[in-house]
Scaffold this motif. Sequence first.
Motif, mmCIF file in Angstrom:
data_model
loop_
_atom_site.group_PDB
_atom_site.id
_atom_site.type_symbol
_atom_site.label_atom_id
_atom_site.label_comp_id
_atom_site.label_asym_id
_atom_site.label_seq_id
_atom_site.Cartn_x
_atom_site.Cartn_y
_atom_site.Cartn_z
ATOM 1 N N GLY A 19 45.297 2.108 34.862
ATOM 2 C CA GLY A 19 46.748 1.978 34.965
ATOM 3 C C GLY A 19 47.470 2.726 33.858
ATOM 4 O O GLY A 19 48.507 3.362 34.093
ATOM 5 N N TRP A 20 46.924 2.684 32.640
ATOM 6 C CA TRP A 20 47.526 3.391 31.525
ATOM 7 C C TRP A 20 47.496 4.901 31.755
ATOM 8 O O TRP A 20 48.462 5.608 31.466
ATOM 9 C CB TRP A 20 46.796 3.017 30.245
ATOM 10 C CG TRP A 20 47.311 3.691 29.016
ATOM 11 C CD1 TRP A 20 48.506 3.473 28.401
ATOM 12 C CD2 TRP A 20 46.651 4.694 28.257
ATOM 13 N NE1 TRP A 20 48.611 4.271 27.298
ATOM 14 C CE2 TRP A 20 47.488 5.035 27.187
ATOM 15 C CE3 TRP A 20 45.420 5.325 28.377
ATOM 16 C CZ2 TRP A 20 47.139 5.984 26.254
ATOM 17 C CZ3 TRP A 20 45.074 6.268 27.430
ATOM 18 C CH2 TRP A 20 45.933 6.598 26.390
ATOM 19 N N LEU A 21 46.381 5.400 32.299
ATOM 20 C CA LEU A 21 46.299 6.828 32.609
ATOM 21 C C LEU A 21 47.305 7.209 33.691
ATOM 22 O O LEU A 21 47.891 8.289 33.652
ATOM 23 C CB LEU A 21 44.881 7.204 33.020
ATOM 24 C CG LEU A 21 43.851 7.225 31.886
ATOM 25 C CD1 LEU A 21 42.459 7.446 32.442
ATOM 26 C CD2 LEU A 21 44.192 8.274 30.852
ATOM 27 N N HIS A 22 47.504 6.327 34.660
ATOM 28 C CA HIS A 22 48.519 6.587 35.690
ATOM 29 C C HIS A 22 49.916 6.645 35.078
ATOM 30 O O HIS A 22 50.737 7.480 35.457
ATOM 31 C CB HIS A 22 48.481 5.513 36.777
ATOM 32 C CG HIS A 22 47.523 5.797 37.874
ATOM 33 N ND1 HIS A 22 47.654 6.860 38.738
ATOM 34 C CD2 HIS A 22 46.407 5.149 38.260
ATOM 35 C CE1 HIS A 22 46.670 6.853 39.603
ATOM 36 N NE2 HIS A 22 45.881 5.823 39.331
ATOM 37 N N LEU A 23 50.213 5.753 34.134
ATOM 38 C CA LEU A 23 51.522 5.763 33.482
ATOM 39 C C LEU A 23 51.735 7.043 32.672
ATOM 40 O O LEU A 23 52.862 7.529 32.561
ATOM 41 C CB LEU A 23 51.680 4.545 32.572
ATOM 42 C CG LEU A 23 51.882 3.210 33.274
ATOM 43 C CD1 LEU A 23 51.905 2.079 32.259
ATOM 44 C CD2 LEU A 23 53.169 3.223 34.073
ATOM 45 N N LYS A 24 50.664 7.570 32.122
ATOM 46 C CA LYS A 24 50.753 8.829 31.379
ATOM 47 C C LYS A 24 50.775 10.032 32.326
ATOM 48 O O LYS A 24 50.809 11.167 31.863
ATOM 49 C CB LYS A 24 49.570 8.958 30.422
ATOM 50 C CG LYS A 24 49.672 8.061 29.210
ATOM 51 C CD LYS A 24 48.483 8.201 28.284
ATOM 52 C CE LYS A 24 48.244 9.621 27.885
ATOM 53 N NZ LYS A 24 47.133 9.800 26.941
ATOM 54 N N GLU A 25 50.756 9.753 33.633
ATOM 55 C CA GLU A 25 50.747 10.774 34.675
ATOM 56 C C GLU A 25 49.552 11.706 34.535
ATOM 57 O O GLU A 25 49.662 12.922 34.630
ATOM 58 C CB GLU A 25 52.063 11.552 34.678
ATOM 59 C CG GLU A 25 53.251 10.670 35.003
ATOM 60 C CD GLU A 25 54.563 11.425 34.993
ATOM 61 O OE1 GLU A 25 54.576 12.619 34.648
ATOM 62 O OE2 GLU A 25 55.575 10.802 35.341
ATOM 63 N N GLN A 26 48.407 11.111 34.299
ATOM 64 C CA GLN A 26 47.157 11.856 34.242
ATOM 65 C C GLN A 26 46.231 11.323 35.316
ATOM 66 O O GLN A 26 46.318 10.157 35.703
ATOM 67 C CB GLN A 26 46.502 11.716 32.867
ATOM 68 C CG GLN A 26 47.333 12.311 31.751
ATOM 69 C CD GLN A 26 46.644 12.154 30.412
ATOM 70 O OE1 GLN A 26 45.539 11.661 30.308
ATOM 71 N NE2 GLN A 26 47.329 12.587 29.363
#
Length: 93
Positions: A19-26
């Motif tokens: 989820g954190w990677l998704h928030l960073k748009e990665q």
Amino acid sequence: MRALVNLALFALPFLFYIGWLHLKEQNPWLKQHWDRQPVIWIGLCGVLLAGGYFLYHLAGQSRDPTAVYVPARVENGVFHPAHLAPRAPEPRR
């Protein structure tokens, strides 16, 4: 049920990382995001969460040495899980 809770608690940090990677748009599925160091820390957090729940559950069990094991049973279509019940006091003579 307890095994599923432990498995879910172990997987929770990995889901937060995705989820954190998704928030960073990665893209979380790239190999570069799953290097050894993040996976070790995330796995350690998962082990600590699952181990903490195990210890919490262990602390809530009965400590009475005279307790009697009552096996799991189904009565009238209702499942009753196994548990420890206090031993009934013996009548005095």
